[in-house]
Design an enzyme around this catalytic site. Structure first.
Site, mmCIF file in Angstrom:
data_model
loop_
_atom_site.group_PDB
_atom_site.id
_atom_site.type_symbol
_atom_site.label_atom_id
_atom_site.label_comp_id
_atom_site.label_asym_id
_atom_site.label_seq_id
_atom_site.Cartn_x
_atom_site.Cartn_y
_atom_site.Cartn_z
ATOM 1 N N ALA A 236 -119.744 65.340 -46.597
ATOM 2 C CA ALA A 236 -120.699 65.605 -47.648
ATOM 3 C C ALA A 236 -121.813 64.474 -46.911
ATOM 4 C CB ALA A 236 -120.331 65.082 -48.665
ATOM 5 N N ARG A 238 -123.725 64.439 -42.396
ATOM 6 C CA ARG A 238 -123.531 65.595 -41.523
ATOM 7 C C ARG A 238 -122.620 65.823 -41.148
ATOM 8 N NH1 ARG A 238 -127.370 65.207 -44.674
ATOM 9 N NH2 ARG A 238 -129.396 64.365 -44.258
ATOM 10 N N ASP A 262 -120.075 70.125 -47.251
ATOM 11 C CA ASP A 262 -121.022 70.478 -47.334
ATOM 12 C C ASP A 262 -122.013 70.544 -46.337
ATOM 13 O OD1 ASP A 262 -122.956 70.898 -50.088
ATOM 14 O OD2 ASP A 262 -122.804 68.229 -49.154
ATOM 15 N N GLU A 267 -125.082 73.701 -38.496
ATOM 16 C CA GLU A 267 -125.798 74.775 -40.357
ATOM 17 C C GLU A 267 -126.702 75.411 -39.424
ATOM 18 O OE1 GLU A 267 -125.521 71.193 -42.575
ATOM 19 O OE2 GLU A 267 -127.011 71.913 -44.317
ATOM 20 N N HIS A 285 -124.543 73.006 -48.409
ATOM 21 C CA HIS A 285 -125.384 71.489 -48.426
ATOM 22 C C HIS A 285 -125.490 70.987 -49.688
ATOM 23 C CE1 HIS A 285 -127.448 69.102 -45.558
ATOM 24 N NE2 HIS A 285 -127.166 68.839 -47.020
ATOM 25 N N ILE A 286 -124.952 70.763 -50.819
ATOM 26 C CA ILE A 286 -125.609 70.596 -52.162
ATOM 27 C C ILE A 286 -125.410 69.127 -52.543
ATOM 28 C CG2 ILE A 286 -125.334 73.235 -52.999
ATOM 29 C CD1 ILE A 286 -122.725 72.514 -54.435
HETATM 30 N N1 LIG Z 1 -124.497 66.479 -48.338
HETATM 31 C C1 LIG Z 1 -125.508 65.997 -49.014
HETATM 32 O O1 LIG Z 1 -126.795 66.277 -49.798
HETATM 33 C C2 LIG Z 1 -126.524 64.476 -48.761
HETATM 34 C C3 LIG Z 1 -127.305 64.181 -49.891
HETATM 35 C C4 LIG Z 1 -127.768 63.036 -48.997
HETATM 36 C C5 LIG Z 1 -127.733 61.856 -47.999
HETATM 37 N N2 LIG Z 1 -126.779 62.648 -46.985
HETATM 38 C C6 LIG Z 1 -126.017 62.045 -45.736
HETATM 39 O O2 LIG Z 1 -125.314 60.889 -46.092
HETATM 40 C C7 LIG Z 1 -125.603 59.539 -45.497
HETATM 41 C C8 LIG Z 1 -125.947 57.958 -46.403
HETATM 42 O O3 LIG Z 1 -126.601 58.366 -46.828
HETATM 43 P P1 LIG Z 1 -126.928 56.893 -47.724
HETATM 44 O O4 LIG Z 1 -127.892 56.751 -49.195
HETATM 45 O O5 LIG Z 1 -125.417 56.104 -48.061
HETATM 46 O O6 LIG Z 1 -127.313 55.796 -46.540
HETATM 47 P P2 LIG Z 1 -127.149 54.542 -46.328
HETATM 48 O O7 LIG Z 1 -127.998 54.468 -45.458
HETATM 49 O O8 LIG Z 1 -126.953 53.207 -47.783
HETATM 50 O O9 LIG Z 1 -125.141 54.451 -45.861
HETATM 51 C C9 LIG Z 1 -124.878 54.685 -44.481
HETATM 52 C C10 LIG Z 1 -123.900 53.717 -44.145
HETATM 53 O O10 LIG Z 1 -123.117 53.666 -42.863
HETATM 54 C C11 LIG Z 1 -123.021 52.801 -42.106
HETATM 55 N N3 LIG Z 1 -122.804 53.128 -40.959
HETATM 56 C C12 LIG Z 1 -124.038 53.618 -40.101
HETATM 57 N N4 LIG Z 1 -123.394 53.423 -38.741
HETATM 58 C C13 LIG Z 1 -122.038 53.551 -38.776
HETATM 59 C C14 LIG Z 1 -121.046 53.582 -38.104
HETATM 60 N N5 LIG Z 1 -120.677 54.174 -36.346
HETATM 61 N N6 LIG Z 1 -119.676 54.102 -38.704
HETATM 62 C C15 LIG Z 1 -119.478 53.712 -39.732
HETATM 63 N N7 LIG Z 1 -120.512 53.125 -40.989
HETATM 64 C C16 LIG Z 1 -121.683 53.542 -40.011
HETATM 65 C C17 LIG Z 1 -124.496 51.633 -42.684
HETATM 66 O O11 LIG Z 1 -123.543 50.447 -41.986
HETATM 67 C C18 LIG Z 1 -124.099 52.401 -44.099
HETATM 68 O O12 LIG Z 1 -123.622 51.394 -44.671
HETATM 69 C C19 LIG Z 1 -127.327 60.078 -45.271
HETATM 70 O O13 LIG Z 1 -127.681 59.324 -44.016
HETATM 71 C C20 LIG Z 1 -127.075 61.913 -44.961
HETATM 72 O O14 LIG Z 1 -126.515 61.890 -43.267
HETATM 73 C C21 LIG Z 1 -125.963 64.113 -47.409
#
Ligand SMILES: NC(=O)c1ccc[n+]([C@@H]2O[C@H](COP(=O)([O-])OP(=O)(O)OC[C@H]3O[C@@H](n4cnc5c(N)ncnc54)[C@H](O)[C@@H]3O)[C@@H](O)[C@H]2O)c1
Length: 325
Positions: A236, A238, A262, A267, A285-286
């Site tokens: 969920a 990317r 998701d 996409e 993607h929800i």
């Molecule tokens: N499905 C959805 O609708 C949806 C909604 C919101 C966010 N997201 C995705 O979720 C991701 C995370 O969101 P968040 O708010 O927790 O972000 P965040 O920045 O708080 O957390 C991301 C984490 O990933 C870690 N990270 C970075 N590079 C890495 C790597 N190479 N290996 C392992 N870990 C690594 C970072 O250290 C960080 O702790 C977003 O970037 C977005 O793409 C998806």
């Protein structure tokens, strides 16, 4: 008056906030996603672009917007924007961090529960052939309790998932570039592992890292092969974090118990083959598709638009431009 262009329909609360501040935003009214040509026309005289994360804002688009001062991305991930090129033009790029956390964590928990208890598969059965009645060996899934959850990317969403699934009795392991501080780690009894160790150990692997050049195909064929045949994968985060063709091959070969997606590598297209598999759940993607999250996202982007147009610094800047032109 400075033009604000919004390249997709957004919650009414956002439009009202801009109107109360004296702006009348131009909102893209077409069906589906805006095309690059339409986007270029929309930003040609705009000072602010508010855009959903599904719309690429490339160098070409930025070049077509000489007056642009802010690109406010309606989304937490911002891999759709050429943030570095925007920085060379003194255009601030912002995102909407934090407010997707509860919603995306809840969707992730739902996917884990639905996958391990075969709920979507069961729903499909009841709507088609039905069943012969309760039987000791019929339609068995697995309990979450006592299993190990492996979180890849222990940021805001990863930690929220850990907290929720720890309450279901799961043991939490995680990996990311840096270990958490001891206090944060202790809140969920989470143990740090390398990615390879995590993939070998976890019963459920859940991805919560951003899409960057370093995380593209973070789970390729070699990494997926490390997972246990009884393990489940949840994405969920990317789509491009996973090599979907390699995932499909693993699932078809029975080398994984199931997957829930998701988000998708290409996409909104779905890689052919997944839809036929019973042990795969597919959602469109929800993750943060809730009224609460989308209103909160609208507030961040409109607050930032108003701030920049008033000569103030925006919040949640992701490209270092705190004083846009
Ligand atoms: N499905 C959805 O609708 C949806 C909604 C919101 C966010 N997201 C995705 O979720 C991701 C995370 O969101 P968040 O708010 O927790 O972000 P965040 O920045 O708080 O957390 C991301 C984490 O990933 C870690 N990270 C970075 N590079 C890495 C790597 N190479 N290996 C392992 N870990 C690594 C970072 O250290 C960080 O702790 C977003 O970037 C977005 O793409 C998806």
């Amino acid at each position: 008056m400075a033009k604000i262009f919004i390249s997709a329909k957004v919650p009414t609360s956002g439009i009202q906030a801009l109107q109360q501040a004296g702006y009348e935003p131009a909102v893209y009214q077409g069906a589906g996603l805006i095309t690059p040509t339409e986007l270029k026309a929309g930003v040609a005289d705009a000072a602010v672009l508010i855009t959903p994360l599904s719309t690429p804002v490339t160098k070409d688009i930025i070049d077509a917007a000489p007056k642009l001062r802010l690109i406010a991305n309606f989304g937490a991930g911002f891999n759709n924007i050429d943030i570095n090129y925007a920085a060379t033009k003194a255009i601030a790029v912002t995102n909407t961090p934090g407010v997707s956390t509860a919603s995306t964590a809840e969707v992730t928990v739902g996917l884990v529960l639905a996958l391990m208890h075969r709920m979507v598969e069961g729903d499909r059965l009841m709507r088609t052939t039905g069943f012969d009645g309760w039987a000791p060996l019929f339609f068995l899934g697995h309990e979450l309790a006592g299993k190990t959850l492996g979180i890849v990317g222990m940021g805001q969403i990863g930690q929220a998932v850990a907290k929720r699934l720890h309450a279901f009795g799961m043991k939490i392991v995680y990996t990311q570039r840096h270990q958490l501080d001891v206090f944060t780690q202790s809140k969920t009894d989470a143990t740090y592992l390398t990615l390879a160790e995590l993939l070998k150990t976890a019963d459920v692997v859940s991805l919560h890292a951003p899409l960057t050049p370093a995380t593209q195909h973070l789970l390729g064929a070699n990494q997926l092969a490390l997972m246990q045949p009884s393990a489940y994968l949840i994405n969920a985060a990317r789509g491009p974090l996973v090599d979907e063709h390699a995932l499909l091959a693993q699932l078809k070969a029975g080398q994984l118990a199931g997957a829930a997606l998701d988000v998708y590598e290409t996409e909104p297209q779905l890689t052919p083959g997944f839809a036929e598999l019973k042990n795969v759940i597919l959602t469109p993607h929800i993750g943060n598709a809730t009224v609460e999250a989308r209103d909160a996202m609208a507030k961040i982007v409109t607050d930032n638009a108003i701030a920049v147009l008033n000569g103030q610094a925006p919040t949640a800047v992701v490209n270092g431009v705190v004083e846009p032109k």
